[in-house]
Design an enzyme around this catalytic site. Structure first.
Site, short mmCIF file in Angstrom:
data_model
loop_
_atom_site.label_atom_id
_atom_site.label_comp_id
_atom_site.label_asym_id
_atom_site.label_seq_id
_atom_site.Cartn_x
_atom_site.Cartn_y
_atom_site.Cartn_z
N TYR A 170 12.91 -1.46 -21.65
CA TYR A 170 13.33 -2.17 -22.86
C TYR A 170 12.50 -1.69 -24.06
CZ TYR A 170 13.10 -5.78 -26.44
OH TYR A 170 13.08 -6.42 -27.66
N GLY A 192 2.05 -5.75 -17.20
CA GLY A 192 2.56 -5.23 -18.48
C GLY A 192 2.15 -6.03 -19.69
N LYS A 225 13.36 0.57 -27.81
CA LYS A 225 12.97 0.28 -29.20
C LYS A 225 12.26 1.50 -29.80
CE LYS A 225 14.63 -3.80 -29.37
NZ LYS A 225 15.92 -3.96 -30.04
N ARG A 277 0.46 -11.40 -15.75
CA ARG A 277 1.79 -10.81 -15.55
C ARG A 277 1.67 -9.31 -15.85
NH1 ARG A 277 6.62 -13.05 -19.35
NH2 ARG A 277 5.39 -12.01 -20.93
N VAL A 311 1.05 -20.34 -16.20
CA VAL A 311 0.30 -19.66 -17.27
C VAL A 311 -0.22 -18.36 -16.67
CG1 VAL A 311 -1.71 -19.78 -18.79
CG2 VAL A 311 -0.30 -21.82 -18.41
N PHE A 312 0.27 -17.23 -17.22
CA PHE A 312 -0.03 -15.93 -16.61
C PHE A 312 -1.36 -15.38 -17.11
CE2 PHE A 312 4.83 -15.58 -16.62
CZ PHE A 312 4.93 -16.08 -15.33
N LEU A 331 7.89 -17.51 -23.16
CA LEU A 331 7.09 -18.74 -23.07
C LEU A 331 7.82 -19.99 -23.59
CD1 LEU A 331 4.37 -20.07 -22.43
CD2 LEU A 331 3.62 -19.44 -24.73
N SER A 347 10.43 -4.07 -32.38
CA SER A 347 9.56 -5.06 -31.74
C SER A 347 8.11 -4.62 -31.81
CB SER A 347 9.98 -5.19 -30.28
OG SER A 347 9.00 -5.85 -29.53
N PHE A 369 21.34 -6.02 -34.58
CA PHE A 369 20.62 -6.80 -33.56
C PHE A 369 21.10 -6.46 -32.15
CE2 PHE A 369 20.75 -9.72 -37.26
CZ PHE A 369 19.40 -10.03 -37.37
P1 NAD Z 1 20.20 -12.01 -28.02
O1 NAD Z 1 20.44 -11.50 -26.65
O2 NAD Z 1 20.31 -13.47 -28.26
O3 NAD Z 1 21.13 -11.24 -29.08
C1 NAD Z 1 21.56 -9.91 -28.88
C2 NAD Z 1 23.06 -9.90 -29.01
O4 NAD Z 1 23.54 -8.57 -28.82
C3 NAD Z 1 23.77 -10.79 -27.97
O5 NAD Z 1 24.63 -11.66 -28.65
C4 NAD Z 1 24.53 -9.79 -27.10
O6 NAD Z 1 25.74 -10.35 -26.61
C5 NAD Z 1 24.74 -8.66 -28.07
N1 NAD Z 1 24.94 -7.34 -27.44
C6 NAD Z 1 24.19 -6.75 -26.49
N2 NAD Z 1 24.68 -5.54 -26.18
C7 NAD Z 1 25.78 -5.35 -26.97
C8 NAD Z 1 26.72 -4.30 -27.11
N3 NAD Z 1 26.66 -3.20 -26.38
N4 NAD Z 1 27.71 -4.45 -28.03
C9 NAD Z 1 27.81 -5.57 -28.77
N5 NAD Z 1 26.96 -6.60 -28.68
C10 NAD Z 1 25.94 -6.49 -27.78
O7 NAD Z 1 18.75 -11.49 -28.47
P2 NAD Z 1 17.88 -11.86 -29.76
O8 NAD Z 1 16.65 -12.53 -29.28
O9 NAD Z 1 18.72 -12.48 -30.79
O10 NAD Z 1 17.45 -10.39 -30.19
C11 NAD Z 1 18.14 -9.67 -31.20
C12 NAD Z 1 17.52 -8.30 -31.33
O11 NAD Z 1 16.12 -8.44 -31.64
C13 NAD Z 1 17.57 -7.48 -30.04
O12 NAD Z 1 17.79 -6.13 -30.39
C14 NAD Z 1 16.19 -7.65 -29.46
O13 NAD Z 1 15.81 -6.58 -28.63
C15 NAD Z 1 15.34 -7.71 -30.71
N6 NAD Z 1 14.07 -8.38 -30.51
C16 NAD Z 1 14.05 -9.65 -30.00
C17 NAD Z 1 12.83 -10.29 -29.80
C18 NAD Z 1 12.80 -11.68 -29.21
O14 NAD Z 1 11.71 -12.13 -28.81
N7 NAD Z 1 13.89 -12.42 -29.15
C19 NAD Z 1 11.63 -9.64 -30.11
C20 NAD Z 1 11.69 -8.35 -30.64
C21 NAD Z 1 12.91 -7.73 -30.84
C1 UD1 Z 2 7.85 -10.27 -24.30
C2 UD1 Z 2 8.00 -8.83 -23.94
C3 UD1 Z 2 8.25 -8.02 -25.20
C4 UD1 Z 2 9.47 -8.56 -25.94
C5 UD1 Z 2 9.26 -10.04 -26.20
C6 UD1 Z 2 10.48 -10.67 -26.80
C7 UD1 Z 2 6.70 -8.47 -21.89
C8 UD1 Z 2 5.52 -7.77 -21.29
N1 UD1 Z 2 6.85 -8.34 -23.23
O1 UD1 Z 2 6.73 -10.41 -25.16
O2 UD1 Z 2 8.47 -6.67 -24.86
O3 UD1 Z 2 9.64 -7.88 -27.17
O4 UD1 Z 2 8.98 -10.73 -24.97
O5 UD1 Z 2 11.53 -10.72 -25.89
O6 UD1 Z 2 7.48 -9.11 -21.20
N2 UD1 Z 2 3.66 -16.57 -20.61
C9 UD1 Z 2 3.21 -17.46 -19.64
N3 UD1 Z 2 4.14 -18.07 -18.86
C10 UD1 Z 2 5.48 -17.85 -18.97
C11 UD1 Z 2 5.92 -16.94 -19.97
C12 UD1 Z 2 4.99 -16.32 -20.76
O7 UD1 Z 2 2.01 -17.68 -19.50
O8 UD1 Z 2 6.26 -18.42 -18.19
C13 UD1 Z 2 2.66 -15.94 -21.49
C14 UD1 Z 2 2.65 -14.42 -21.42
O9 UD1 Z 2 1.80 -13.99 -20.39
C15 UD1 Z 2 2.16 -14.07 -22.83
C16 UD1 Z 2 2.73 -15.19 -23.70
O10 UD1 Z 2 3.02 -16.27 -22.82
O11 UD1 Z 2 0.75 -14.14 -22.90
C17 UD1 Z 2 4.02 -14.80 -24.43
O12 UD1 Z 2 4.94 -14.29 -23.48
P1 UD1 Z 2 6.47 -13.98 -23.85
O13 UD1 Z 2 7.05 -15.14 -24.53
O14 UD1 Z 2 7.14 -13.48 -22.60
O15 UD1 Z 2 6.35 -12.82 -24.93
P2 UD1 Z 2 5.61 -11.41 -24.85
O16 UD1 Z 2 5.07 -11.12 -23.49
O17 UD1 Z 2 4.64 -11.35 -25.97
#
Ligand code: NAD
Ligand code: UD1
Length: 338
Positions: free
Chosen positions: A149, A294, A153, A292, A217-218, A200, A124, A80
């Site tokens: 970011y 992207g 991935k 927003r 709301v974007f 969100l 992701s 992770f």
């Molecule tokens: P998070 O930030 O809560 O967890 C990531 C952890 O990695 C943190 O505890 C951080 O301290 C640790 N970390 C970062 N860089 C490090 C390093 N160099 N060495 C050791 N530890 C390190 O994030 P999360 O939401 O739990 O996400 C976990 C994974 O899932 C990430 O790779 C993230 O990109 C991926 N992911 C998350 C989402 C999401 O919406 N949360 C969506 C898709 C993918």
């Molecule tokens: C985002 C990232 C994605 C990442 C994921 C998990 C972008 C473009 N994408 O996904 O790469 O893997 O988070 O970390 O940032 N929204 C609002 N108001 C807010 C926040 C969000 O309207 O304050 C809307 C967004 O426009 C979107 C939806 O809510 O339509 C979900 O947004 P968000 O939770 O940021 O997730 P993603 O954009 O899907």
């Protein structure tokens, strides 16, 4: 199985450690605590009744990983660890490439050296870019990522694919998460973002608790049922259980496999706002703002492959996710830092 969990103190990692321990696995966590707090593992231990072995290690530090992995016999690594803030990745691309990519390469080298050739990686849905097929199956071509970011991935998936081609003894599961929200039902662990949340649900819960005045709301001019963006929100506990199921593929010596983890349901931003209000009896003031940069209009999963091959499906619905997110926020208004 004995599992090395990188990033295990973070949001998804800590929930996965709970599910791994509940399933009887033996877990060792490494994390550099750059975006998390060790308290999460103390809470995990309270939930499961089992302590978690923790090592504060940066995954870019090959020597420390080498020593740890050399001393243990890990059956699998669940990876992770990584930086995940999309906006920050645009302003600090080198930090993201260094941390996520160099960190993953160091980890893979250390695992390889000690013949632990099984890994599950947190990818992701962002690798699909603006998806060509809805619902998105794993067959959907990858698309252009709009930020560093997302690129990390994509590149890490390619690096792992090349590694598997070079040495088919590697079993690699790439899990493409959709939008994880929610928290453990105990309210003891959950998402604890730094600063202003980008995503969100943490923004909504901070509005609900009075830390932020209103939600922006974007975009309300997308081609969706109410004009706001549609996503596949998945309860973090369902996502965590997906990792336990993915261990089955590893045990079956799957080679390289890709799975989407989502619910298959698309909900708009306003659907989520209304579901949150109904589930919790709290009003969420919001105002409509421009799109927003992207963002894609619609993104939701076809997760039938995970159901078919891993026997996994999401059990929690949007109401559960809203209730559990609020329960966590209410119990921990300042996250882990009291
Ligand atoms: P998070 O930030 O809560 O967890 C990531 C952890 O990695 C943190 O505890 C951080 O301290 C640790 N970390 C970062 N860089 C490090 C390093 N160099 N060495 C050791 N530890 C390190 O994030 P999360 O939401 O739990 O996400 C976990 C994974 O899932 C990430 O790779 C993230 O990109 C991926 N992911 C998350 C989402 C999401 O919406 N949360 C969506 C898709 C993918
Ligand atoms: C985002 C990232 C994605 C990442 C994921 C998990 C972008 C473009 N994408 O996904 O790469 O893997 O988070 O970390 O940032 N929204 C609002 N108001 C807010 C926040 C969000 O309207 O304050 C809307 C967004 O426009 C979107 C939806 O809510 O339509 C979900 O947004 P968000 O939770 O940021 O997730 P993603 O954009 O899907």
């Amino acid at each position: 199985m004995k599992i090395l969990v990188t990033g295990g103190t973070g949001y998804i990692g800590s929930h996965t450690v709970v599910e791994l321990q509940n399933a009887g696995h033996d877990v060792v966590v490494v994390d550099n605590l750059s975006n998390s707090n060790e308290i999460s593992l103390k809470r995990v231990a309270k939930i499961t009744g089992k302590d978690v072995e923790f090592h504060r290690i940066d995954i870019r530090d090959f020597d420390s990983l080498d020593e740890l992995i050399g001393k243990n016999h890990f059956d699998c690594c669940i990876h992770f660890a990584g930086l995940k803030a999309v906006g920050e990745s645009v302003s600090k691309p080198l930090d993201y490439y260094d941390n996520n990519i160099c960190g993953t390469v160091a980890l893979l080298r250390a695992l390889n050296k000690h013949n632990c050739k099984n890994i599950i990686f947190s990818s992701s849905a962002c690798v699909y870019g603006n998806p060509e097929i809805i619902p998105i199956s794993e067959q959907c071509p990858k698309g252009a990522c709009t930020n560093p970011y997302g690129q990390t991935k994509h590149f890490i998936e390619e690096i792992m694919t090349d590694l598997h081609k070079s040495d088919p003894d590697w079993n690699i599961v790439l899990l493409r998460y959709f939008n994880p929200i929610g928290a453990h039902q105990s309210g003891m662990i959950g998402e604890d973002p730094n600063g202003v949340p980008n995503n969100l649900m943490p923004y909504i819960t901070q509005v609900a608790i009075g830390k932020r005045a209103e939600l922006s709301v974007f975009g309300n001019d997308y081609d969706t049922h109410d004009g706001t963006g549609v996503r596949d929100y998945i309860h973090v506990v369902d996502l965590a259980r997906g990792h336990v199921c993915a261990l089955r593929a590893i045990t079956d010596k799957c080679g390289l496999e890709i799975f989407n983890l989502g619910t298959g349901h698309g909900y708009s931003v306003l659907d989520v706002v209304h579901a949150f209000e109904n589930a919790n009896g709290v009003k969420i003031p919001y105002s409509l703002k421009p799109r927003r940069a992207g963002d894609v209009p619609v993104c939701y999963a076809d997760s039938s492959k995970a159901q078919r091959v891993l026997g996994w499906h999401a059990e929690f619905n949007l109401e559960d996710m809203c209730r559990d997110s609020w329960n966590w926020q209410k119990n921990n208004p300042n996250g882990y830092s009291k």
